[in-house]
Write a protein that holds these residues in place. Structure first.
Motif, mmCIF file in Angstrom:
data_model
loop_
_atom_site.group_PDB
_atom_site.id
_atom_site.type_symbol
_atom_site.label_atom_id
_atom_site.label_comp_id
_atom_site.label_asym_id
_atom_site.label_seq_id
_atom_site.Cartn_x
_atom_site.Cartn_y
_atom_site.Cartn_z
ATOM 1 N N THR A 63 -11.386 -1.897 0.231
ATOM 2 C CA THR A 63 -10.587 -2.456 -0.853
ATOM 3 C C THR A 63 -9.124 -2.632 -0.444
ATOM 4 N N ILE A 64 -8.702 -1.976 0.639
ATOM 5 C CA ILE A 64 -7.285 -2.031 1.024
ATOM 6 C C ILE A 64 -6.847 -3.448 1.399
ATOM 7 N N THR A 93 -3.186 4.668 -2.686
ATOM 8 C CA THR A 93 -2.778 3.899 -3.853
ATOM 9 C C THR A 93 -2.038 2.630 -3.425
ATOM 10 N N LYS A 94 -1.867 1.703 -4.350
ATOM 11 C CA LYS A 94 -1.151 0.463 -4.043
ATOM 12 C C LYS A 94 0.282 0.712 -3.581
ATOM 13 N N LEU A 137 -0.009 1.530 0.073
ATOM 14 C CA LEU A 137 -0.439 0.399 0.892
ATOM 15 C C LEU A 137 0.626 -0.692 0.979
ATOM 16 N N ASN A 138 1.435 -0.811 -0.057
ATOM 17 C CA ASN A 138 2.428 -1.883 -0.095
ATOM 18 C C ASN A 138 3.759 -1.518 0.560
ATOM 19 N N VAL A 148 -4.282 -6.047 -0.408
ATOM 20 C CA VAL A 148 -2.814 -6.090 -0.334
ATOM 21 C C VAL A 148 -2.314 -7.293 0.462
#
Length: 229
Positions: free
Chosen positions: A74-75, A39-40, A43-44, A78
């Motif tokens: 898609t990663i 999830t974001k 990743l963040n 970020v």
């Protein structure tokens, strides 16, 4: 073709990543949109991202993870590093081997240092070394990204590197572009104007051009035969 030459010489290549035993299993890691656990918020946050990698490997019973060639990731959303221009870069051109920082990296065959650089941007390679090789009349390169910055000390262009020589190890997030520890390994036929760098991710519209210049890294790594997951 280079691919055929690499296949013919596979039995002579030294391991880039030494396994604990010949049948050691590596976990296949998925960084596409199909992986809904990435999830974001994970990743963040680099600490959470590192814990995610560690937990995923542990749950799979593996020391190392692998994957990524020709993978639409898609990663990369970020990091603005991959979003310059109208079409973002999402197609991965190398193989990633995930594992602990300090994991040794060795040369699969003899060559010399083509170039090196500290690509110090968030999401970039961090410390990077590129080797140049000759094999049956073909010149090609192997790129090693996300290394320790200390691996760049004492290097110089044209510096000879022996087959099987350990010359680097996995870097920490502070020196590898802000990623969980891993090696980005890529074969590059024509370096064009690049030194110490070469795109490891391309626009999908340029997929065929880049894949032709960057053949499957497992022709050298030969680790996908040890995978599960």
């Amino acid at each position: 073709m280079l691919q055929e030459v690499l296949k013919q010489h596979q039995s002579a290549f030294h391991p880039v990543i030494t396994l604990l035993q010949p049948n050691e299993q590596l976990l296949v890691m998925d960084f596409t949109a199909n992986n809904t656990t990435l999830t974001k918020p994970v990743l963040n946050n680099i600490d959470r991202f590192c814990r995610y990698i560690t937990r995923t490997l542990a749950s799979g019973g593996c020391r190392l993870g692998i994957g990524g060639y020709n993978e639409h990731r898609t990663i990369y959303a970020v990091s603005p590093h991959f979003d310059a221009g109208e079409e973002p870069r999402r197609l991965h051109l190398g193989i990633d081997v995930w594992g602990p920082s300090g994991t040794p990296v060795s040369a699969p065959l003899k060559g010399h240092v083509h170039s090196f650089r500290f690509n110090d941007h968030f999401g970039d390679y961090g410390a990077t070394i590129i080797l140049q090789h000759q094999l049956d009349g073909y010149t090609f390169h192997t790129l090693y990204g996300h290394l320790s910055i200390s691996n760049l000390q004492g290097l110089y262009e044209k510096m000879p590197i022996a087959a099987g020589q350990q010359f680097a190890w996995f870097g920490t997030p502070a020196e590898n572009g802000g990623w969980p520890p891993h090696l980005h390994f890529q074969i590059v036929t024509d370096m064009m104007h690049y030194r110490g760098d070469y795109p490891g991710v391309c626009r999908y519209s340029e997929r065929d051009k880049y894949l032709q210049n960057c053949p499957d890294p497992d022709l050298i790594l030969q680790l996908n035969r040890n995978t599960h997951g």
